[in-house]
Design an enzyme around this catalytic site. Sequence first.
Site, mmCIF file in Angstrom:
data_model
loop_
_atom_site.group_PDB
_atom_site.id
_atom_site.type_symbol
_atom_site.label_atom_id
_atom_site.label_comp_id
_atom_site.label_asym_id
_atom_site.label_seq_id
_atom_site.Cartn_x
_atom_site.Cartn_y
_atom_site.Cartn_z
ATOM 1 C CB CYS A 171 1.031 -14.968 36.870
ATOM 2 S SG CYS A 171 2.075 -15.822 35.706
ATOM 3 C CG PHE B 79 12.106 10.605 19.646
ATOM 4 C CD1 PHE B 79 13.250 9.850 19.410
ATOM 5 C CD2 PHE B 79 12.246 11.851 20.248
ATOM 6 C CE1 PHE B 79 14.505 10.320 19.780
ATOM 7 C CE2 PHE B 79 13.493 12.330 20.616
ATOM 8 C CZ PHE B 79 14.620 11.574 20.383
ATOM 9 C CB CYS C 206 8.678 4.736 28.427
ATOM 10 S SG CYS C 206 10.143 4.680 27.402
HETATM 11 C C1 LIG Z 1 8.527 5.547 22.481
HETATM 12 S S1 LIG Z 1 8.352 5.444 20.740
HETATM 13 C C2 LIG Z 1 7.170 6.725 20.455
HETATM 14 C C3 LIG Z 1 6.468 6.705 19.131
HETATM 15 C C4 LIG Z 1 5.234 7.570 18.987
HETATM 16 N N1 LIG Z 1 5.354 8.857 19.631
HETATM 17 C C5 LIG Z 1 4.009 6.846 19.487
HETATM 18 O O1 LIG Z 1 3.357 7.337 20.423
HETATM 19 O O2 LIG Z 1 3.684 5.788 18.949
HETATM 20 C C6 LIG Z 1 9.889 6.096 20.208
HETATM 21 C C7 LIG Z 1 10.042 6.209 18.708
HETATM 22 O O3 LIG Z 1 11.303 6.855 18.485
HETATM 23 C C8 LIG Z 1 11.921 6.252 17.352
HETATM 24 N N2 LIG Z 1 13.368 6.578 17.513
HETATM 25 C C9 LIG Z 1 14.279 5.972 18.296
HETATM 26 N N3 LIG Z 1 15.462 6.620 18.204
HETATM 27 C C10 LIG Z 1 15.265 7.661 17.352
HETATM 28 C C11 LIG Z 1 16.103 8.704 16.875
HETATM 29 N N4 LIG Z 1 17.376 8.815 17.261
HETATM 30 N N5 LIG Z 1 15.577 9.612 16.030
HETATM 31 C C12 LIG Z 1 14.291 9.527 15.623
HETATM 32 N N6 LIG Z 1 13.452 8.558 16.040
HETATM 33 C C13 LIG Z 1 13.925 7.633 16.901
HETATM 34 C C14 LIG Z 1 11.539 4.808 17.427
HETATM 35 O O4 LIG Z 1 11.637 4.208 16.153
HETATM 36 C C15 LIG Z 1 10.078 4.912 17.937
HETATM 37 O O5 LIG Z 1 9.189 5.005 16.848
#
Ligand SMILES: C[S@@+](CC[C@H](N)C(=O)[O-])C[C@H]1O[C@@H](n2cnc3c(N)ncnc32)[C@H](O)[C@@H]1O
Length: 421
Positions: free
Chosen positions: A65, A283, A378
């Site tokens: 890139c 989550f 992550c």
């Molecule tokens: C890394 S993503 C993982 C989503 C899912 N496991 C996937 O594989 O697509 C983290 C998720 O946690 C949610 N999130 C962030 N803070 C949160 C909280 N305090 N309580 C519940 N969900 C939360 C976000 O909206 C997001 O959908």
Amino acid sequence: MIVKIEKLVYGGKGIGKLDGRVCFVPFVLPDEEVEVEIKKEKKSFIECEPLSIVEKSPFRTDPPCRYFRYCGGCDYQHITYEKQVEIKAEILLETLNRIGRLNIDRIDKIYPSKKPFNYRNRTQLKIRGEKIGFYMRESRQIINIDSCLLLKEDINGMISGVREILKFLIFQPEQVHIYSSSDGEALVKFVYQKRVRRFPLGLKHLRSFLSEKLKGAGIYHRKDDLLKRDVLLGESYIYEEYGGIKFRVSMDSFFQVNVYQVENLLDAVLQNIGDHEKAVDLFCGVGTLTLPSARYIKEIYGIESNPYAVNDANHNRKLNRIKNAKFFRMDANRSGGFIAELKPDLVIIDPPRTGVSDDLVRTFLDTDSIKRIIYVSCNPSTLARDLGYLKERYSVEKVYMIDMFPQTYHIESVVVLQKMK
Ligand SMILES: C[S@@+](CC[C@H](N)C(=O)[O-])C[C@H]1O[C@@H](n2cnc3c(N)ncnc32)[C@H](O)[C@@H]1O
């Protein structure tokens, strides 16, 4: 000044020693000798920039890139892909053992990305004047780009269209977000600093500039660091299909970014469901892990705080006729009471980069029913911190690394924890 690079650390930089002090250098490889200039000096460490590579690593490659080193997006394009993966695996192990004070000696399985470029299904383009692109490295200046090698080809094809659209707008948005599904169905978001009452273009116009497969567009403004939608043109969602399950994903819901790694993430999680009866998936987003897991367990409960994602998850449950899954809108970090009452034997967690709260860690330690935790992360640093607490009652059974973000320093992993007798 010449520095010998010992290793790469989380964050993308290499470290070596200069006058007895630790020195951080970007865009280098282990064992390289690098001529550097000092950028910042602190009591305990020095930040340097590489000027030339005196002794090259055999794993050094030409970054494809032209924006590499100026753009803030990529850290590893100068490293062959195989070596990037090897380096990330070493960093993952080192971080878990150092911060978590664990004693893990191997990663059970590493999943490289089938394609190390053109894998991302979404982007957030910053806009300022004529410039459309990303922040420059360590700066808020915008680097003007016409394409990005990390993005799926169809998203790159839309960037010139965004440039054309901006010519029609009296008020410029500060960002344009594009999301494209594996089938190329697309969504676009125009994000303004302040509320905009009218948007001069309709969906038909936007399609003619961006893609015939554009399903919808949202006009947003920023409020207290959150995005608020003021106008919706067309649909607010697209569909994805992975692991034999169809997922509706709204423009305000999260979905995994690397189109080649969702199946591998599912593989790592599903092979560890084991012989359990009741699971909770914290989550859970749109149910990406919950719904495929439902096939292997009697009951599963997904918890998510984003209302759009919870709506999608409920829709997806019905769409796929899955009867043993239920979703709740709740702050997962404060779901201790719910978990204690539910008494699950399996917990799946996939938190944001901040990891999980002290309360949740306490709940995992105090809830006797929980036998296994599958922790998807992550961020190895917060994962290591959380494992450091959980080791009081859980042992690390398996570690997987999924290279979700090739060319960058980011590391996705799955750790399976088993309650000790
Ligand atoms: C890394 S993503 C993982 C989503 C899912 N496991 C996937 O594989 O697509 C983290 C998720 O946690 C949610 N999130 C962030 N803070 C949160 C909280 N305090 N309580 C519940 N969900 C939360 C976000 O909206 C997001 O959908």
